[in-house]
Design a protein around this motif. Structure first.
Motif, short mmCIF file in Angstrom:
data_model
loop_
_atom_site.label_atom_id
_atom_site.label_comp_id
_atom_site.label_asym_id
_atom_site.label_seq_id
_atom_site.Cartn_x
_atom_site.Cartn_y
_atom_site.Cartn_z
N GLN A 73 0.83 -1.20 0.00
CA GLN A 73 0.00 0.00 0.00
C GLN A 73 0.87 1.25 0.00
O GLN A 73 2.02 1.25 0.44
CB GLN A 73 -0.92 0.03 1.22
N ILE A 74 0.27 2.32 -0.50
CA ILE A 74 0.81 3.68 -0.36
C ILE A 74 -0.29 4.48 0.31
O ILE A 74 -1.44 4.49 -0.14
CB ILE A 74 1.15 4.30 -1.73
N ALA A 108 7.21 -0.03 -4.77
CA ALA A 108 7.92 0.03 -3.50
C ALA A 108 8.67 1.34 -3.34
O ALA A 108 8.74 1.91 -2.24
CB ALA A 108 8.89 -1.15 -3.37
N GLU A 109 9.22 1.86 -4.45
CA GLU A 109 9.95 3.12 -4.38
C GLU A 109 9.01 4.29 -4.08
O GLU A 109 9.32 5.16 -3.27
CB GLU A 109 10.68 3.37 -5.70
N VAL A 110 7.84 4.30 -4.74
CA VAL A 110 6.86 5.36 -4.46
C VAL A 110 6.41 5.29 -3.01
O VAL A 110 6.23 6.31 -2.33
CB VAL A 110 5.66 5.25 -5.42
N ALA A 111 6.21 4.07 -2.50
CA ALA A 111 5.80 3.91 -1.11
C ALA A 111 6.84 4.49 -0.16
O ALA A 111 6.52 5.20 0.79
CB ALA A 111 5.56 2.43 -0.81
N ARG A 112 8.10 4.21 -0.44
CA ARG A 112 9.16 4.72 0.45
C ARG A 112 9.24 6.24 0.39
O ARG A 112 9.52 6.90 1.39
CB ARG A 112 10.51 4.11 0.05
N ARG A 113 8.99 6.82 -0.79
CA ARG A 113 9.12 8.27 -0.96
C ARG A 113 7.89 9.03 -0.48
O ARG A 113 8.01 10.15 0.03
CB ARG A 113 9.39 8.58 -2.42
N CYS A 114 6.70 8.44 -0.63
CA CYS A 114 5.47 9.22 -0.43
C CYS A 114 4.59 8.74 0.73
O CYS A 114 3.82 9.53 1.28
CB CYS A 114 4.62 9.19 -1.70
N ASP A 165 8.82 2.04 5.01
CA ASP A 165 10.22 1.64 4.91
C ASP A 165 10.39 0.28 4.26
O ASP A 165 11.45 -0.04 3.73
CB ASP A 165 10.88 1.62 6.30
N GLN A 166 9.34 -0.55 4.30
CA GLN A 166 9.36 -1.87 3.67
C GLN A 166 8.71 -1.84 2.28
O GLN A 166 8.25 -2.87 1.77
CB GLN A 166 8.65 -2.91 4.54
N GLY A 167 8.64 -0.65 1.71
CA GLY A 167 8.04 -0.52 0.39
C GLY A 167 6.54 -0.72 0.40
O GLY A 167 5.95 -1.10 -0.60
#
Length: 307
Positions: A176-177, A199-205, A212-214
């Motif tokens: 999820q984001i 996973a990258e969008v989750a970490r950034r947004c 932190d786990q994407g």
């Protein structure tokens, strides 16, 4: 006398750690004698003080009940050590060194020694108590753990009695984001559509704890997450990204990684879990029965006037 669980002896050993340093200096007024082993009143009081709460004073009757419970645990501890002596069990220098190394490996260099120093405990005293702990483990293995025998009939009976508890409902594995408002949600969706990995969008947004786990939510069944989550993910094919979903926590985008269909109970799949549960139960029963026999056969003398 209260019954003491199999794990309690090891906990008791740890509680006794701070008491070791001063044992040789304590007066010899004897509170407890068990098969040639003695515990002085002063030693007992010092050890008992280690388990009392630091932030409040217990009522007199509550403290007395705790004192008697601790005495019962101490008796069981001494019984096990006496039994180890009778059975000529010992800890070799190599076994002790291996256990010491295992403990030290859990701490950065020097931290363990500093921790002992903060407790006022010499390294040599800690090593003696660790050796005692290893001895207790040996007698428990010999008299309890090695005697456990789980028959197929027991496994089958347990499975039959708890069959439905081993069924697995339909589950999904998802990410999820989570963002605080719709505008940020739209921005995150646009990043995904442009090819940025989920996973990258989750970490950034994302503002959720799993960012932190994407955004990895793990695996879950219906009803374990908010209703809005279930509606978004359970009808979504694996590999697809959901539309923006609103909940009480903000706005969400989900990625379903895998659908796991409902699974009927299957003995072969859960056999190991059943064996572990039956072993735990049998170990505890064997321990209690054996400990009771030790209590009945031992010469236990308590000077109640000192309590």
């Amino acid at each position: 006398m209260p019954r003491c669980g199999l794990a309690t002896i090891i906990l008791l050993l740890l509680m006794l750690l701070p008491a070791c340093k001063d044992q040789d200096r304590l007066p010899s007024q004897v509170l407890l004698r068990i098969d040639g082993r003695t515990v002085s009143l002063e030693q007992f009081q010092h050890d008992f003080a280690q388990i009392l709460p630091r932030d409040r004073v217990l009522p007199k009757d509550e403290e007395q009940a705790l004192r008697r419970s601790y005495l019962a645990q101490r008796i069981d501890h001494e019984l096990l050590l006496a039994e180890a002596t009778r059975r000529k069990l010992s800890v070799t220098p190599a076994e002790l060194q291996q256990a010491i190394a295992s403990h030290l490996d859990r701490y950065p260099s020097g931290d363990f020694e500093r921790m002992l120093a903060d407790q006022g405990l010499a390294v040599e005293d800690w090593q003696r108590l660790l050796q005692e702990q290893l001895l207790v483990e040996k007698v428990l293995a010999l008299m309890v753990r090695d005697k456990v025998d789980i028959a197929d009939e027991e496994i089958n009976a347990y499975f039959a009695a708890h069959r439905q508890s081993f069924a697995r409902p339909e589950q999904v594995k998802a990410r999820q984001i989570t963002v605080p408002d719709e505008a940020q949600g739209r921005q995150a969706l646009e990043m995904l559509r442009q090819g940025t990995p989920f996973a990258e969008v989750a970490r950034r947004c994302s503002i959720s704890p799993d960012a932190d786990q994407g955004g990895d939510m793990g695996t879950f069944a219906r009803g374990e997450m908010p209703e809005a989550f279930d509606k978004a993910v359970f009808g979504l094919p694996a590999g697809r990204i959901s539309d923006l979903t609103e909940s009480d926590y903000g706005y969400h985008i989900f990625l379903v990684e895998q659908h796991l269909p409902a699974r009927p109970p299957d003995l072969d799949t859960v056999r190991g879990e059943i064996v572990a549960q039956l072993r735990k139960q049998q170990e505890e029963q064997l321990y209690q029965d054996w400990l009771q026999s030790l209590r009945q056969e031992a010469a236990i003398e308590i000077d109640w006037t000192l309590m």
